[in-house]
Design a protein around this motif. Structure first.
Motif, PDB file in Angstrom:
ATOM      1  N   VAL A   1      33.408  24.595 -86.347  1.00  0.00           N
ATOM      2  CA  VAL A   1      32.959  24.769 -87.636  1.00  0.00           C
ATOM      3  C   VAL A   1      33.105  23.575 -88.599  1.00  0.00           C
ATOM      4  N   ALA A   2      32.329  23.298 -89.434  1.00  0.00           N
ATOM      5  CA  ALA A   2      32.523  22.067 -90.687  1.00  0.00           C
ATOM      6  C   ALA A   2      32.780  22.880 -91.804  1.00  0.00           C
ATOM      7  N   ASP A   3      33.873  22.756 -92.580  1.00  0.00           N
ATOM      8  CA  ASP A   3      34.162  23.227 -93.825  1.00  0.00           C
ATOM      9  C   ASP A   3      34.002  22.157 -94.909  1.00  0.00           C
ATOM     10  N   ILE A   4      32.861  22.154 -95.608  1.00  0.00           N
ATOM     11  CA  ILE A   4      32.311  21.226 -96.393  1.00  0.00           C
ATOM     12  C   ILE A   4      32.987  21.103 -97.774  1.00  0.00           C
ATOM     13  N   GLY A   5      33.527  20.082 -98.304  1.00  0.00           N
ATOM     14  CA  GLY A   5      34.342  20.367 -99.631  1.00  0.00           C
ATOM     15  C   GLY A   5      35.566  21.088 -99.312  1.00  0.00           C
ATOM     16  N   ALA A   6      36.384  20.915 -98.338  1.00  0.00           N
ATOM     17  CA  ALA A   6      37.672  21.712 -97.963  1.00  0.00           C
ATOM     18  C   ALA A   6      38.579  21.792 -98.990  1.00  0.00           C
TER      19      ALA A   6
END
Length: 244
Positions: free
Chosen positions: A95-100
């Protein structure tokens, strides 16, 4: 990434936060003629004057309100637990959490999946994420310095990209979606959590809310198709799109 500023209507104490500082858009006629993707206008309140497919891009928030992001009431206000439960992931997912941000979602997702890329822009935020990953012993969290136009991930490297109240502030949404398309594996998905502009009871200022129709217009133009809008969150859309 963010200087936390209120994006709520006067008298409301919730906030909305997202990604990186946006550059002031050039609204000159010459740039309009050269730019086939965006148009430019006088900025509205809370906007940057840059328009993508009829939607003015919102000003970004900041990281000074990190404590607010981790507030005890957030799960109740946004039902974060349900949002994480509803993510289309398995134990083998990447998973990529964009703007984590502070990793509020990152560290709730990581026990459920193989790996989470926590994507951020600013060095102090990246340092904080790395320290938290070590403290929490969540060694499947990989902190990545992203860019304004791309998450800086290898091609075909992730199964799911998650954006929580981030998309409406991306200064380059077209370029970012194109980069995400490449980073996603075949049949990879994007999940968008965005405050519902269709609901006047959601106490967020106009440019920090979006309609499902608008987001779908933008994502379908970049090679994604709509899968589902799970309507069970208190204030946000839970929109799922898949790579064609």
């Amino acid at each position: 990434m963010f200087n936390l500023r209120t994006c709520l209507l006067p008298g409301i104490i919730l906030f909305c936060c997202c990604t990186s500082p946006a550059k002031k858009s050039d609204d000159s006629a010459s740039q309009q003629k050269k730019d086939s993707i965006y148009t430019y206008k006088k900025p509205a309140v809370n906007g940057i004057g840059k328009v993508y497919k009829g939607r003015e891009i919102a000003q970004v928030m900041g990281f000074t309100g990190a404590g607010w992001l981790e507030r005890d009431t957030r799960n109740q206000e946004e039902n974060v637990e349900l949002a994480v439960k509803n993510l289309p992931v398995t134990k083998t997912s990447i998973v990529a959490d964009i703007g984590a941000g502070t990793g509020f979602y990152t560290f709730r997702i990581s026990p459920k999946v193989k790996k989470v890329y926590a994507i951020e822009l600013e060095d102090d935020v990246l340092t904080n994420l790395k320290q938290r990953a070590q403290t929490l012993k969540q060694f499947n969290v990989d902190v990545v310095k992203g860019m304004e136009k791309a998450p800086n991930l290898p091609d075909s490297s992730v199964d799911l990209a998650l954006m929580v109240d981030v998309y409406h502030e991306l200064e380059y949404p077209h370029e970012y979606l194109q980069a995400l398309y490449k980073a996603l594996r075949p049949h990879g998905k994007i999940v968008m959590l965005e405050y519902r502009a269709e609901d006047p009871e959601v106490p967020i200022k106009a440019l920090h809310k979006t309609t499902a129709a608008q987001i779908t217009k933008e994502l379908t133009a970049n090679g994604f198709f709509f899968v589902e809008d799970r309507k069970d969150l208190p204030m946000q859309h839970f929109l799922i799109y898949e790579k064609k």
